[in-house]
Motif scaffolding. Structure first.
Motif, PDB file in Angstrom:
ATOM      1  N   HIS A  51       0.864  -1.177   0.000  1.00 27.76           N
ATOM      2  CA  HIS A  51       0.000   0.000   0.000  1.00 27.76           C
ATOM      3  C   HIS A  51       0.907   1.235   0.000  1.00 27.76           C
ATOM      4  N   THR A  53       1.639   4.289   1.139  1.00 27.44           N
ATOM      5  CA  THR A  53       1.260   5.172   2.248  1.00 27.44           C
ATOM      6  C   THR A  53       2.515   5.863   2.788  1.00 27.44           C
ATOM      7  N   GLU A  55       3.795   5.348   5.593  1.00 28.27           N
ATOM      8  CA  GLU A  55       4.605   4.361   6.318  1.00 28.27           C
ATOM      9  C   GLU A  55       5.468   3.571   5.330  1.00 28.27           C
ATOM     10  N   THR A  56       4.835   3.181   4.217  1.00 26.63           N
ATOM     11  CA  THR A  56       5.589   2.461   3.178  1.00 26.63           C
ATOM     12  C   THR A  56       6.708   3.345   2.636  1.00 26.63           C
ATOM     13  N   ASP A 125       2.393  -7.525  -0.439  1.00 26.15           N
ATOM     14  CA  ASP A 125       1.324  -7.480   0.563  1.00 26.15           C
ATOM     15  C   ASP A 125       0.114  -8.089  -0.134  1.00 26.15           C
ATOM     16  N   LEU A 341      -7.894   1.286   4.518  1.00 23.59           N
ATOM     17  CA  LEU A 341      -6.928   1.962   3.649  1.00 23.59           C
ATOM     18  C   LEU A 341      -7.614   2.839   2.613  1.00 23.59           C
ATOM     19  N   GLU A 345      -6.250   5.967   6.522  1.00 26.39           N
ATOM     20  CA  GLU A 345      -4.855   5.915   6.039  1.00 26.39           C
ATOM     21  C   GLU A 345      -4.155   4.614   6.367  1.00 26.39           C
ATOM     22  N   GLY A 346      -4.940   3.560   6.688  1.00 29.95           N
ATOM     23  CA  GLY A 346      -4.296   2.311   7.077  1.00 29.95           C
ATOM     24  C   GLY A 346      -3.815   2.403   8.517  1.00 29.95           C
ATOM     25  N   HIS A 347      -2.963   1.453   8.872  1.00 30.74           N
ATOM     26  CA  HIS A 347      -2.492   1.405  10.262  1.00 30.74           C
ATOM     27  C   HIS A 347      -1.595   2.597  10.558  1.00 30.74           C
ATOM     28  N   MET A 352       3.135   0.265  12.183  1.00 29.60           N
ATOM     29  CA  MET A 352       3.816  -0.154  10.953  1.00 29.60           C
ATOM     30  C   MET A 352       5.333  -0.146  11.149  1.00 29.60           C
ATOM     31  N   PHE A 356       7.303  -3.015   9.308  1.00 24.10           N
ATOM     32  CA  PHE A 356       8.246  -2.679   8.236  1.00 24.10           C
ATOM     33  C   PHE A 356       9.702  -2.846   8.670  1.00 24.10           C
TER      34      PHE A 356
HETATM   35  N1  ADE Z   1      -1.250  -2.023   5.771  1.00 20.39           N
HETATM   36  C1  ADE Z   1      -2.089  -1.593   6.701  1.00 20.39           C
HETATM   37  N2  ADE Z   1      -1.834  -0.318   7.015  1.00 20.39           N
HETATM   38  C2  ADE Z   1      -0.805   0.082   6.249  1.00 20.39           C
HETATM   39  C3  ADE Z   1      -0.087   1.299   6.121  1.00 20.39           C
HETATM   40  N3  ADE Z   1      -0.391   2.357   6.852  1.00 20.39           N
HETATM   41  N4  ADE Z   1       0.901   1.334   5.230  1.00 20.39           N
HETATM   42  C4  ADE Z   1       1.207   0.246   4.492  1.00 20.39           C
HETATM   43  N5  ADE Z   1       0.581  -0.918   4.577  1.00 20.39           N
HETATM   44  C5  ADE Z   1      -0.424  -1.010   5.455  1.00 20.39           C
END
Ligand code: ADE
Length: 418
Positions: A51, A53, A55-56, A125, A341, A345-347, A352, A356
């Motif tokens: 995803h 985001t 965090e990624t 993922d 998501l 905004e996902g987790h 994360m 990660f």
């Molecule tokens: N999967 C769940 N939440 C996420 C995030 N914030 N970033 C990337 N992958 C996720």
């Protein structure tokens, strides 16, 4: 540089948000700093299907600091944060292929674009890179030294490939690390699923009956947060052990055919297909809201809902109200895709951070050990899992006790008794 993002002028906004998330990802940051010094991924081309985001972004920046040539595409057509994609391309020179709302065809074109870079390591993922390699790019399989997989659904898919003897290279099941699923699946999915429902609809949760389909780690996390917001929680399960856990956690447990009649909000978190079907839609109250937080958009039988629908309207972004033949309205969120998501905004970054950190250290592990790995699904090495837990605690400024020599001896001995 080849890339496909929505709009590069969003990069400044994306950069600020990447930095904000990074400030809550101290473990990934410290790994990135070490990677920058040691360059463990020098010369490796790494394709990531995650995803896209904030965090990624922090993960792929750390991987690039470690010397990898990183390519990124989305692991879901609705989860891309377009400002983040723009910042990664413009400010970090990372080729990104992801646009929020892309159609299925574009989604796969983006996967192909990452594979065109001829990666040696893939990071998934949901196993889409691995399955595309096995189905459509077999000529590239000899290039691959190993893969990592982020999510429960992907690991299930990979284990069935390994069991059928078709898995062609080693994969590390990041999802199964304790520092991943105990936290990401429980607290991350728990909070972000509720967040997606609230941001998407602006409804009050207090007093509502929330039906949670599936009581794995994600379902448990969501049930806890929904109850915390004042919902009456009903759990539907197929596994007797999990059902007892739900009962003893204080929830009502019943088959979905009964829950369908009483629920206000339904959420699937099972990893399986067609959990909520036509027969359930027929029983739901007027105004019921239905959503999914499992990886694929197969948990809600959308065709079954369409069959009963006479009229539908997008009443808010990604909030689609279906009016049925008998006048009842059922609202589907995010087209049945990951609600956390697509509508939130996902987790959050601090959870994360551990997921990660596992991805980064497992990529390093694959690069260092691929000569000794077979065509199997491997667990995350215990020393990596423990090190991440240690680093996370350290970053929180929390100290813990150590066993005394006497205690160690006691635990190791079988002779000591009453
Ligand atoms: N999967 C769940 N939440 C996420 C995030 N914030 N970033 C990337 N992958 C996720």
């Amino acid at each position: 540089m080849n890339y496909d993002v929505k709009d590069l002028s969003l990069a400044d906004a994306g950069e600020l948000r990447i930095e904000w998330a990074g400030s809550q990802m101290p473990v990934v940051r410290s790994i990135g700093e070490r990677f920058a010094r040691e360059k463990p991924l020098d010369g490796v081309t790494l394709a990531a299907c995650l995803h896209v985001t904030t965090e990624t972004a922090n993960l792929v920046i750390a991987l690039k600091a470690g010397g990898a040539d990183v390519y990124l595409c989305a692991s879901n057509p609705l989860s891309t944060q377009d400002d983040v994609a723009a910042a990664l391309v413009r400010n970090h020179e990372i080729p990104v292929f992801a646009v929020k709302g892309e159609d299925n065809d574009t989604y796969y074109q983006h996967i192909y674009a990452c594979l065109d870079a001829r990666p040696q390591i893939t990071m998934d993922d949901g196993a889409d890179l691995v399955s595309t390699l096995h189905k459509e790019r077999r000529d590239q399989i000899p290039d691959i030294i190993g893969s990592t997989e982020e999510t429960t659904t992907g690991v299930i898919r990979l284990r069935s490939m390994a069991a059928a003897g078709v898995l062609a290279f080693p994969v590390v099941a990041v999802n199964d690390a304790d520092t991943k699923h105990f936290f990401d699946n429980r607290y991350g999915t728990g909070q972000s699923t509720l967040d997606g429902i609230i941001r998407g609809t602006n409804i009050l949760i207090a007093g509502k009956t929330v039906v949670v389909c599936g009581y794995g780690w994600c379902g448990r996390g969501f049930a806890t947060r929904a109850a915390g917001a004042g919902a009456h929680v009903v759990v539907c399960e197929v596994d007797p052990l999990r059902a007892i856990q739900a009962v003893m956690d204080g929830y009502s447990v019943m088959p979905l055919a009964r829950a369908a009649e009483v629920g206000d909000i339904f959420c699937t978190l099972t990893g399986d297909c067609h959990v909520i079907r036509e027969e359930h839609f027929r029983l739901m109250k007027d105004g019921a809201i239905v959503c999914n937080a499992g990886h694929f958009d197969i948990e809600i039988d959308k065709d079954g809902l369409e069959k009963l629908t006479t009229h539908k309207e997008e009443v808010r972004p990604l909030v689609t109200q279906h009016t049925l033949e008998d006048g009842r309205r059922i609202t589907l969120l995010a087209e049945g895709r990951l609600v956390n998501l697509a509508l939130a905004e996902g987790h959050p970054p601090s959870v994360m951070d551990m997921s990660f950190a596992n991805q980064a250290l497992c990529a390093e592990f694959v690069q260092a050990n691929h000569g000794d790995l077979g065509k199997q699904v491997y667990p995350v090495p215990e020393h990596i899992d423990k090190e991440i837990a240690r680093l996370k605690l350290e970053s929180m400024g929390i100290e813990i006790d150590q066993l005394t020599d006497e205690q160690k001896e006691y635990l190791e001995s079988w002779q000591l008794g009453t």
